[in-house]
Design an enzyme around this catalytic site. Sequence first.
Site, PDB file in Angstrom:
ATOM      1  N   THR A 556       0.851  -1.186   0.000  1.00 58.05           N
ATOM      2  CA  THR A 556       0.000   0.000   0.000  1.00 58.05           C
ATOM      3  C   THR A 556       0.888   1.238   0.000  1.00 58.05           C
ATOM      4  O   THR A 556       1.918   1.284   0.686  1.00 58.05           O
ATOM      5  CB  THR A 556      -0.962   0.008   1.202  1.00 58.05           C
ATOM      6  OG1 THR A 556      -1.836  -1.113   1.065  1.00 58.05           O
ATOM      7  CG2 THR A 556      -1.814   1.264   1.230  1.00 58.05           C
ATOM      8  N   PHE A 558       1.167   5.240   0.670  1.00 58.81           N
ATOM      9  CA  PHE A 558       0.538   6.275   1.502  1.00 58.81           C
ATOM     10  C   PHE A 558       1.110   7.640   1.130  1.00 58.81           C
ATOM     11  O   PHE A 558       2.280   7.736   0.761  1.00 58.81           O
ATOM     12  CB  PHE A 558       0.858   6.033   2.985  1.00 58.81           C
ATOM     13  CG  PHE A 558       0.266   4.766   3.545  1.00 58.81           C
ATOM     14  CD1 PHE A 558      -0.914   4.784   4.268  1.00 58.81           C
ATOM     15  CD2 PHE A 558       0.897   3.543   3.365  1.00 58.81           C
ATOM     16  CE1 PHE A 558      -1.460   3.622   4.790  1.00 58.81           C
ATOM     17  CE2 PHE A 558       0.354   2.373   3.881  1.00 58.81           C
ATOM     18  CZ  PHE A 558      -0.820   2.414   4.594  1.00 58.81           C
TER      19      PHE A 558
END
Length: 656
Positions: A556, A558
């Site tokens: 992921t 960010f």
Amino acid sequence: MVIVLKHNIKDDEKQRLRDFLESRGFRIREIVGEEETIFGAVGLAPMDLREVELLPGVDRAIPITKPYKFASREFKKEDTVVQVGPVKVGGMRIAVIAGPCSVESREQVLETARLVRESGAVMLRGGAFKPRTSPYSFQGMGEEGLKLLKEAGEKEGMPVVSEIVGTDYADMMREYVDVFQIGARNMQNFELLKRVGALRKPVILKRGFAATIEDLLMAAEYLLAQGSEQVILCERGIRTFETYTRNTLDISAIPVVHKLSHLPIIVDPSHATGIRDKVPPMALASVAAGADGILLEVHPDPEKAVSDGPQSLYPAQFEKLMRDIEVLAPVVGREVARLPLRGNLAAAGRPGNAAGPGDAVFKSGTDAPGGVRRAWEESAIQAQVAFQGEPGAFSELALKRYFESDDVRSMPCESFRDVFESVLSGTAGFGIVPIENSLSGSIHENYDLLLQYPDIGIVGEKKIRIIHNLIGFPGTDVSSLTEIYSHPQGLAQCARFLDTIPGVRRVPFYDTAGAVAHVKQEQNRQYAAIASAQAARVYGLEVLKEGIETNPHNYTRFFIITRQETRMTADADMASVVFSTLDKPGALFHCLQILAQERLNMKKLESRPIPGKPWEYMFYVDLEIPPGQADYHAAFDRFGEAVDNFRVLGIFKAAV
Ligand code: PEP
Ligand code: MN
């Protein structure tokens, strides 16, 4: 033995207990853990555990079964983190220590220090007393060499490491070095161990080339028994029948030590292999195996090195290796340690009160070299950083990794909008929001929020690997579970594993860490959650199964956001922009053509509907800024003129 104290023990009871045990010949070390406080008691004479358990304030007593006591995992469950000035060795970071085998001259050590720091090393090594196999080989520059090493370390803001070869040098050397190294040949020089242990300074203890892991831990015990707590073990190869390499690097020592001991273990692939081009692969293998740091020999001109030239890396090789370590570290859930910003830079680059990012102001920021924390990151450590979710959420993990500090005050928020609101109102200095996942794609809500909050901009990014774990009550049999809670993405990403538990109900929850908190609160042993290992720790539950995601390539990305001007730092290499186009044929093509002409490489293009304007779209683009392209402002100006509603969301250093 380990004596677990009662939660409500009073100070005078504690003191009486300590006095009593000391009167029976025990050495006591108090360890305040997250869940309990213990006394580690090590003594020569055995004592009946039942007698200890009857003493006031004692909850229970557990024997330490290993011959090494203070060094054992039984004595201390949590990893020891050795603090050397600004550098932490142990825990989630990988510390790279580099420098020449021997200090040879002022120029050589200053030059090496500059080079290794620029590439990201956090400590400088250099031998001034060399324990050489032959008495006719160079024996080191002695105290003069230490002076030069210290000068180079101070100039670059790096702590320094040097080897001590005899007890007589202890007092002199402590003035110069931040870390004492005890070399392979001296690992079992017990008088030296006792003397250095009593100095209570950090020590790197190298494994002797004929020593077992138990021998190494017993040698560490000598240091610890003197009251020293700051011991870093070092695997540097052992002697086997193989002659191709200088020694044989025992990579398996890393997980073995981690199991047996709480002490950090680093690896020295330079002395282990003795051959330059074998060093990078062994360094990477060590990182993959969980090493807490790497110790490397680097020389500006290895052919001219007075010792260990053939195993010393060229600066360019070291730089390449640092980049590779940087890429590998997150795969195994680690971070490469960085040095904090130097004092003068810190003052120069504090986030100011200039215009908001919406104004797309480009300012030349700090001239931060590679591997150095940027000034605004320093200030974030003092500020609060807002994230969405409960403590232990992946966002919190990402922010701790990004800022590389456990001291960042993370601030849980209920929604992504709350993260933006907290940053806007100044309650939080910074925020972190997920923007895309390698398996499930973009998190559109956050793209929309970036557009809705023109005073907030992106100042950095972080990519972390998402490792999902099944978390429940200790000892739970997985097949007995009836309900498993997690964020819908967590459940979806672990579908294959969930299929193996017949009849289990998958319960969507707003947040992974929140799911763990819920399971804990329900106190039902048939419930479990899917979340990060950190969440298990935060809520005092157990990881029942590690790494249950179907696809391990699960990352992921960010964005770090703040209410600051769009700050251009010297190391920035990515711009995130948003624009809309006119409603006419070829409009988007025309915009992209400008990017091509300006040689701005597009890394991502994403379109989102414009709220309130059906069938009209905003385009989000990530652009790579080529190295050395100082004047891309002109390119941006041209682009800005060709499009509608152009905004720079941020210019920052891209995550690897
Ligand atoms: C050194 O680090 O310079 C050295 C001599 O290492 P070892 O003790 O591992 O041989
Ligand atoms: Mn050497």
